[in-house]
Design a protein around this motif. Structure first.
Motif, PDB file in Angstrom:
ATOM      1  N   GLY A  39      14.973 110.055  54.592  1.00 61.98           N
ATOM      2  CA  GLY A  39      15.680 109.961  56.062  1.00 61.98           C
ATOM      3  C   GLY A  39      15.566 109.284  56.541  1.00 61.98           C
ATOM      4  O   GLY A  39      16.452 108.156  57.598  1.00 61.98           O
ATOM      5  N   THR A  42      18.599 106.187  56.726  1.00 59.50           N
ATOM      6  CA  THR A  42      19.811 106.624  57.202  1.00 59.50           C
ATOM      7  C   THR A  42      19.700 106.630  58.591  1.00 59.50           C
ATOM      8  O   THR A  42      19.324 105.697  59.987  1.00 59.50           O
ATOM      9  CB  THR A  42      19.950 108.647  57.210  1.00 59.50           C
ATOM     10  N   GLY A  45      17.539 107.964  61.366  1.00 62.91           N
ATOM     11  CA  GLY A  45      16.871 107.852  60.426  1.00 62.91           C
ATOM     12  C   GLY A  45      15.775 106.607  61.752  1.00 62.91           C
ATOM     13  O   GLY A  45      14.992 106.684  61.765  1.00 62.91           O
TER      14      GLY A  45
END
Length: 70
Positions: A39, A42, A45
């Motif tokens: 993550g 992302t 993230g």
């Protein structure tokens, strides 16, 4: 043939469950590390500094509890 296929499927499933039963904390830690690692890049993230999360406490401090609609 069907018996061998069924045995193969259930055998691999049983191994996963058996590993979890024998070491639930370790398996959860590996899953936590996997999810945080995947993550990192992302948007969520990046916004919550996943690269700086190494422990559950880091996660609690950096990631707010939010609902699905937020």
């Amino acid at each position: 043939m069907i018996r061998k296929t069924a045995h193969s499927i259930f055998s691999s499933y049983y191994k996963s469950v058996d590993k979890f039963v024998k070491n639930p904390i370790g398996i959860q830690q590996k899953m936590f590390e996997y999810l945080i690692g995947h993550g990192e890049n992302t948007l969520f993230g990046i916004e919550h500094n996943f690269r700086q999360i190494h422990t559950e406490d880091d996660f609690r401090k950096k990631v707010p509890v939010i609902g699905y609609e937020e």
